[in-house]
Design a protein around this motif. Structure first.
Motif, mmCIF file in Angstrom:
data_model
loop_
_atom_site.group_PDB
_atom_site.id
_atom_site.type_symbol
_atom_site.label_atom_id
_atom_site.label_comp_id
_atom_site.label_asym_id
_atom_site.label_seq_id
_atom_site.Cartn_x
_atom_site.Cartn_y
_atom_site.Cartn_z
ATOM 1 N N ALA A 173 6.447 106.609 23.627
ATOM 2 C CA ALA A 173 6.923 105.570 22.499
ATOM 3 C C ALA A 173 6.337 106.443 21.435
ATOM 4 O O ALA A 173 5.984 107.369 20.497
ATOM 5 N N LEU A 174 4.194 107.014 21.459
ATOM 6 C CA LEU A 174 3.687 107.111 20.307
ATOM 7 C C LEU A 174 3.847 108.696 20.336
ATOM 8 O O LEU A 174 3.411 109.532 19.475
ATOM 9 N N SER A 175 4.855 109.779 21.433
ATOM 10 C CA SER A 175 5.310 110.728 21.379
ATOM 11 C C SER A 175 6.202 111.061 20.473
ATOM 12 O O SER A 175 6.899 112.490 20.686
ATOM 13 N N GLN A 176 7.235 109.826 20.815
ATOM 14 C CA GLN A 176 8.426 110.466 19.946
ATOM 15 C C GLN A 176 8.695 109.910 18.548
ATOM 16 O O GLN A 176 7.611 109.487 18.161
ATOM 17 N N PRO A 177 9.703 110.840 17.961
ATOM 18 C CA PRO A 177 9.643 110.016 16.451
ATOM 19 C C PRO A 177 10.649 109.386 16.033
ATOM 20 O O PRO A 177 11.212 109.317 14.963
ATOM 21 N N GLY A 178 10.023 108.299 16.658
ATOM 22 C CA GLY A 178 10.819 106.827 16.410
ATOM 23 C C GLY A 178 11.237 106.542 15.160
ATOM 24 O O GLY A 178 11.747 105.682 14.768
ATOM 25 N N PHE A 179 9.124 106.206 14.821
ATOM 26 C CA PHE A 179 8.536 105.094 13.612
ATOM 27 C C PHE A 179 9.058 106.362 12.035
ATOM 28 O O PHE A 179 9.728 105.695 11.564
ATOM 29 N N GLN A 180 9.341 107.899 12.277
ATOM 30 C CA GLN A 180 9.908 108.587 11.671
ATOM 31 C C GLN A 180 11.384 108.209 11.301
ATOM 32 O O GLN A 180 11.551 108.541 10.459
ATOM 33 N N LEU A 181 11.672 108.425 12.051
ATOM 34 C CA LEU A 181 13.246 108.646 12.379
ATOM 35 C C LEU A 181 13.896 107.594 11.577
ATOM 36 O O LEU A 181 14.763 107.072 11.026
ATOM 37 N N TRP A 182 13.034 106.474 11.872
ATOM 38 C CA TRP A 182 13.347 105.040 11.383
ATOM 39 C C TRP A 182 13.464 104.691 9.825
ATOM 40 O O TRP A 182 13.967 104.615 9.156
ATOM 41 N N LEU A 183 12.361 105.171 9.884
ATOM 42 C CA LEU A 183 12.213 105.608 8.392
ATOM 43 C C LEU A 183 12.759 106.411 7.866
ATOM 44 O O LEU A 183 13.180 106.056 5.898
ATOM 45 N N LYS A 184 13.386 107.671 8.083
ATOM 46 C CA LYS A 184 14.081 108.886 7.153
ATOM 47 C C LYS A 184 15.377 108.092 7.019
ATOM 48 O O LYS A 184 16.236 107.717 5.957
ATOM 49 N N GLY A 185 15.334 106.894 8.050
ATOM 50 C CA GLY A 185 16.877 106.362 7.408
ATOM 51 C C GLY A 185 17.213 105.076 6.503
ATOM 52 O O GLY A 185 18.278 105.262 6.555
ATOM 53 N N SER A 220 10.895 109.091 1.878
ATOM 54 C CA SER A 220 10.393 110.458 1.550
ATOM 55 C C SER A 220 10.325 111.431 2.567
ATOM 56 O O SER A 220 9.130 110.756 2.937
ATOM 57 N N VAL A 221 9.964 112.374 2.772
ATOM 58 C CA VAL A 221 9.568 113.375 3.681
ATOM 59 C C VAL A 221 8.019 112.817 3.812
ATOM 60 O O VAL A 221 7.175 112.505 4.830
ATOM 61 N N SER A 222 7.447 112.892 2.430
ATOM 62 C CA SER A 222 5.798 112.200 2.364
ATOM 63 C C SER A 222 5.634 111.308 3.469
ATOM 64 O O SER A 222 4.578 110.875 4.147
ATOM 65 N N ASN A 223 6.162 109.984 2.729
ATOM 66 C CA ASN A 223 5.667 108.759 2.964
ATOM 67 C C ASN A 223 6.375 108.658 4.964
ATOM 68 O O ASN A 223 5.789 108.376 6.013
ATOM 69 N N TYR A 224 7.407 109.719 5.414
ATOM 70 C CA TYR A 224 7.826 108.885 6.863
ATOM 71 C C TYR A 224 7.353 110.252 7.547
ATOM 72 O O TYR A 224 6.518 110.307 8.373
ATOM 73 N N ASN A 225 6.369 110.614 7.283
ATOM 74 C CA ASN A 225 4.952 111.817 7.443
ATOM 75 C C ASN A 225 4.114 111.292 7.743
ATOM 76 O O ASN A 225 3.226 110.982 8.645
#
Length: 496
Positions: free
Chosen positions: A314-326, A330-335
């Motif tokens: 899970a650490l190499s997948q953008p799951g956390f980022q995509l959940w935050l994006k959903g 913002s772009v800055s926050n989910y990065n």
């Protein structure tokens, strides 16, 4: 050795001790492996292990740490920066600019993994025959140059090809550096160095998020998109580090020609490895190959690392980022928010290392069991998914504690395989390679981008890997203890 010698009062005709003999004076000569007889420690050694050592050894280790740890950490930093930036680029405009669809991100990751898998064992076997100071920096230069080429890609197929060759070049570094670290450091020093080295990769993952958040504002400068600037700056950071490696890597104690090590330093390095019982290089023979493949070492240590590495999938997948994006961030926050997970990895890596080398006196299994137990809880929660947002945040962040035991698994492998240099190199390479063999195809089944961030197959699989890792740690501990007892019994019979 006479009684007066043992008390540190040599007869007049006893030669003065050289720097390489300083280690012997600390009482290690009675047990080269010192599994049951580690040197006495004071509070200073709990801060840093060199503080209890003789002056000559402290000076030598300062040089060694300054070079090996610096270049190991910088190299792994740029490797992980390179590896993780594809996810940050994907969620920051590359997907739209290259018209990526479906699971094409998975295919990019898989092609990188295939290249990585194909290169690992051949590379580690080459390191037993050629100078690491030539091979490792050459591969670093290669992946740095290929990374900047990615900034000019105009379609997905070009990215596919580059990711394969970048993975092939990067395959040298991690198992190669673990092999080198295991060739210079003793048991009470090994876990800290291996884990500090591994933690630098998490720092690279963190930095990639901050870097993407920063370079995103360069969007349009000189005609490059923000995600393209990520690859350009990645190369600018990586290339000088790679080139410096040609001048600083120390190779192995028996073949080193490092300009910063004196003759006494080299003699001390060899003596330390002799006292540790860690074998030098020797020819490959049919008997050696049969011995390696008839032992449990290569199979069970490889399985342990497969469970660890893929259990951190899970650490190499953008799951956390995509959940935050959903969730509308913002772009800055989910990065940047997911970098907290990497910070947890760094912190717990250091805790595992210090506790293993000091509190547990060189024992490696306890932190592995602790990590696997907590991961079972967190991944079970993410499997359920319909949990309070606060606990979901906690689970996404705290799964980072699972990434910190990689260095311990390699430290354990160095100690278990210390009697045969070629076995040690092959086992270390096999551990990393076979873990990535699974990583080449498993994400296509369980981490499908179209199922993100819920990943209904991914999180349950992580639960299974965590439980299997704990079980394997107990099995290896049992077998290794039996092996040590058998060696001691054989030694006792030989003495009588």
């Amino acid at each position: 050795m006479s009684a007066s010698d043992e008390k540190g009062q040599p007869h007049d005709n006893t030669p003065a001790k050289s720097a390489s003999d300083a280690v012997v004076s600390r009482g290690h000569e009675t047990d080269s492996s010192y599994d049951d007889d580690l040197p006495p420690k004071t509070w200073r050694s709990y801060v840093w292990d060199t503080l209890d050592k003789p002056k000559a050894e402290r000076r030598f280790l300062l040089k060694l740490d300054s070079v090996i740890l610096t270049f190991a950490c910088l190299g792994y930093f740029i490797k992980n920066l390179n590896q993780i930036n594809i996810n940050n680029a994907y969620v920051s405009g590359m997907k739209e600019d290259l018209n990526m669809e479906g699971n094409e991100l998975n295919y990019m990751q898989t092609l990188w993994t295939i290249g990585y898998v194909l290169g690992e064992i051949p590379s580690n076997l080459l390191l037993t025959r050629i100078r690491p100071s030539l091979w490792i920096p050459a591969c670093e230069v290669t992946w740095s140059v290929l990374t900047i080429v990615m900034a000019k890609c105009t379609n997905v197929n070009q990215i596919y090809a580059l990711r394969f060759f970048i993975g092939l070049a990067e395959s040298t570094f991690y198992p190669g550096m673990q092999y080198i670290i295991g060739s210079w450091y003793r048991k009470d020093e090994l876990a800290k160095r291996s884990c500090i080295f591994h933690a630098s990769g998490s720092v690279g993952s963190m930095f990639s998020g901050y870097l993407m958040a920063s370079v995103y504002h360069l969007d349009g400068v000189h005609g490059f998109k923000g995600w393209q600037w990520l690859f350009i700056i990645d190369c600018v950071i990586s290339l000088p580090i790679a080139i410096a490696g040609f001048f600083f890597f120390p190779d192995l104690p028996e073949i080193t020609r490092a300009w910063y090590l004196t003759k006494d330093d080299i003699a001390l390095a060899k003596k330390r490895m002799d006292l540790e019982g860690r074998a030098n290089r020797s020819p490959y023979t049919l008997a050696k190959i049969k011995k390696i493949f008839s032992s449990w070492h290569i199979y069970l240590l490889t399985l342990l690392y497969i469970f660890f590495n893929n259990g951190c999938g899970a650490l190499s997948q953008p799951g956390f980022q995509l959940w935050l994006k959903g969730q509308g961030y913002s772009v800055s926050n989910y990065n940047t928010y997911p970098t907290i997970t990497s910070a947890v990895t760094v912190l717990t890596t250091l805790i595992y290392a210090w506790s293993s080398d000091t509190i547990f006196r060189g024992s490696r299994w306890q932190p592995i069991v602790f990590s696997g137990t907590l991961l079972t809880v967190f991944y079970s929660s993410l499997t359920a998914w319909n949990i309070p947002d606060g606990w979901k945040w906690a689970c996404f962040i705290l799964v980072g504690l699972g990434g910190g035991i990689s260095g311990l698994t390699f430290a354990w492998a160095h100690e278990i395989c210390k009697d045969d240099n070629e076995e040690r190199a092959l086992v270390v390479g096999s551990m990393n390679e076979m873990a990535y063999v699974f990583q080449a195809w498993l994400p296509l089944l369980i981490w499908q981008t179209v199922e993100a961030p819920r990943y209904p197959k991914g999180y349950p699989t992580m639960v299974g890997f965590a439980i299997a890792m704990v079980a394997m740690a107990f099995i290896i501990r049992f077998l290794h203890r039996n092996e040590l007892l058998a060696k001691k019994a054989a030694a006792a019979v030989a003495e009588n």
